[in-house]
Design a protein around this motif. Sequence first.
Motif, mmCIF file in Angstrom:
data_model
loop_
_atom_site.group_PDB
_atom_site.id
_atom_site.type_symbol
_atom_site.label_atom_id
_atom_site.label_comp_id
_atom_site.label_asym_id
_atom_site.label_seq_id
_atom_site.Cartn_x
_atom_site.Cartn_y
_atom_site.Cartn_z
ATOM 1 N N GLY A 49 3.210 -25.772 -11.871
ATOM 2 C CA GLY A 49 3.830 -24.608 -12.488
ATOM 3 C C GLY A 49 4.891 -24.973 -13.512
ATOM 4 N N GLY A 50 5.635 -26.025 -13.224
ATOM 5 C CA GLY A 50 6.689 -26.454 -14.136
ATOM 6 C C GLY A 50 6.143 -26.940 -15.463
ATOM 7 N N GLN A 51 5.073 -27.730 -15.413
ATOM 8 C CA GLN A 51 4.478 -28.197 -16.667
ATOM 9 C C GLN A 51 3.924 -27.030 -17.485
ATOM 10 N N THR A 52 3.308 -26.074 -16.808
ATOM 11 C CA THR A 52 2.785 -24.906 -17.506
ATOM 12 C C THR A 52 3.918 -24.139 -18.181
ATOM 13 N N ALA A 53 5.020 -23.958 -17.462
ATOM 14 C CA ALA A 53 6.172 -23.249 -18.016
ATOM 15 C C ALA A 53 6.765 -23.989 -19.205
ATOM 16 N N LEU A 54 6.895 -25.297 -19.091
ATOM 17 C CA LEU A 54 7.469 -26.092 -20.178
ATOM 18 C C LEU A 54 6.642 -25.955 -21.445
ATOM 19 N N GLN A 55 5.335 -26.032 -21.310
ATOM 20 C CA GLN A 55 4.468 -25.904 -22.476
ATOM 21 C C GLN A 55 4.492 -24.484 -23.036
ATOM 22 N N ALA A 56 4.631 -23.501 -22.161
ATOM 23 C CA ALA A 56 4.697 -22.113 -22.619
ATOM 24 C C ALA A 56 5.951 -21.858 -23.436
ATOM 25 N N ILE A 57 7.097 -22.301 -22.938
ATOM 26 C CA ILE A 57 8.365 -22.060 -23.613
ATOM 27 C C ILE A 57 8.495 -22.898 -24.883
ATOM 28 N N ASN A 58 8.098 -24.171 -24.816
ATOM 29 C CA ASN A 58 8.291 -25.067 -25.959
ATOM 30 C C ASN A 58 7.172 -24.992 -26.995
ATOM 31 N N VAL A 101 10.385 -21.303 -13.377
ATOM 32 C CA VAL A 101 10.802 -22.412 -14.241
ATOM 33 C C VAL A 101 10.968 -21.924 -15.674
ATOM 34 N N ALA A 102 10.073 -21.050 -16.127
ATOM 35 C CA ALA A 102 10.153 -20.548 -17.499
ATOM 36 C C ALA A 102 11.452 -19.791 -17.748
ATOM 37 N N VAL A 103 11.892 -18.986 -16.789
ATOM 38 C CA VAL A 103 13.165 -18.268 -16.924
ATOM 39 C C VAL A 103 14.294 -19.265 -17.171
ATOM 40 N N GLN A 104 14.325 -20.327 -16.393
ATOM 41 C CA GLN A 104 15.402 -21.305 -16.528
ATOM 42 C C GLN A 104 15.334 -22.056 -17.852
ATOM 43 N N LEU A 105 14.130 -22.427 -18.270
ATOM 44 C CA LEU A 105 13.987 -23.156 -19.532
ATOM 45 C C LEU A 105 14.364 -22.284 -20.715
ATOM 46 N N ALA A 106 14.014 -21.003 -20.655
ATOM 47 C CA ALA A 106 14.378 -20.093 -21.737
ATOM 48 C C ALA A 106 15.888 -19.906 -21.807
ATOM 49 N N LEU A 107 16.547 -19.823 -20.652
ATOM 50 C CA LEU A 107 18.003 -19.712 -20.633
ATOM 51 C C LEU A 107 18.660 -20.965 -21.204
ATOM 52 N N VAL A 108 18.149 -22.131 -20.828
ATOM 53 C CA VAL A 108 18.691 -23.388 -21.339
ATOM 54 C C VAL A 108 18.540 -23.456 -22.857
ATOM 55 N N ALA A 109 17.442 -22.872 -23.375
ATOM 56 C CA ALA A 109 17.212 -22.869 -24.820
ATOM 57 C C ALA A 109 18.129 -21.900 -25.555
ATOM 58 N N GLY A 110 18.859 -21.068 -24.812
ATOM 59 C CA GLY A 110 19.784 -20.141 -25.425
ATOM 60 C C GLY A 110 19.216 -18.771 -25.705
ATOM 61 N N ALA A 111 18.091 -18.445 -25.072
ATOM 62 C CA ALA A 111 17.445 -17.155 -25.298
ATOM 63 C C ALA A 111 18.057 -16.072 -24.423
ATOM 64 N N GLU A 112 17.888 -14.830 -24.855
ATOM 65 C CA GLU A 112 18.183 -13.658 -24.026
ATOM 66 C C GLU A 112 16.927 -13.367 -23.231
ATOM 67 N N VAL A 113 17.021 -13.352 -21.896
ATOM 68 C CA VAL A 113 15.834 -13.331 -21.046
ATOM 69 C C VAL A 113 15.761 -12.067 -20.206
ATOM 70 N N ALA A 114 14.570 -11.485 -20.172
ATOM 71 C CA ALA A 114 14.236 -10.413 -19.234
ATOM 72 C C ALA A 114 13.020 -10.866 -18.443
#
Length: 300
Positions: free
Chosen positions: A122-131, A154-167
């Motif tokens: 799941g983490g790899q899928t999220a990383l590729q989705a966000i990046n 994982v995607a929620v956390q990666l998006a937050l780290v990237a500085g995005a506004e997340v819902a």
Amino acid sequence: MKAVVLHEIDNLDSLTDDEVPAPTIGRDELLVQAHAQAVDPVDYKIAAGMLGSETPLILGSTVAGEVIAVGEAVTDFKVGDRIAAQVRGGANYAEQVAVPTHFAAIIPANVSYVDAASVVLGGQTALQAINRGLNVSAGQKVLIHGGSGAVGYVAVQLALVAGAEVATTASGWGAEMLRQQFPSVQVFDYRADDFTTSLHDFDGVLDTVGADQVLADSYKILKPSGKLASVVARQSDDSRFVRLINKPEGANLQVLFSKLADGTLRTVIDSTLPLNAENVRIAYAKIKTGGLHGKLVFTD
């Protein structure tokens, strides 16, 4: 070695604890003594026949453990290394697993086998989705469907780290967990809330659900230049649609493990169970009924 073997497709009663030969590794492979294997929905689907009907079959898509032998061409890993990898069809529900080196990543000393295994797929899928799928950057607005699932969390956390506004969308336990852990994230209960009345001009949507209505509603909140990346839906007539297929790579895992090590990524573990046939049946029943609160991980 011991392994959990499926003898008939779509029949979990045919799972048995068997003695089988240890795998033989190739020039670019590692022999890994398994210490943890995460339970992933794709494993249940493979047991039901997603990849065909050939049996006997050793299930499992992820493994974390210690390298006990290396192929003659291996230079980046050595005996004693703690590694994890995604190896679909790799006979992971076993004491020993053969792992191609390009799928493997070193587990940092302060990260457990259980935590490492829990983010492999799941983490790899999220990383590729966000990046790659959404190319999220600071200041963007992103909606992540299924924020309490293996990919979404994982995607929620990666998006937050990237500085995005997340819902995000979730329900029940998952919605409450997300609200507690991420106060800045707007959480919608998909059983009661209509996110289309509150969200507008979003740059990206990550779909981990695949329902037609979810896709239709998501397009309503997207900018004309926005993207909707889906890990489940195969196609859409909307030009903003991006189909995302997980491509496992050790380099992706290393990024995730570094974030686990420095605390910028966290995991939620439902429970751990010893690896055996009965516990695989229990785990797959929980997947089928949606009874997991986080990842279930098998241990030795």
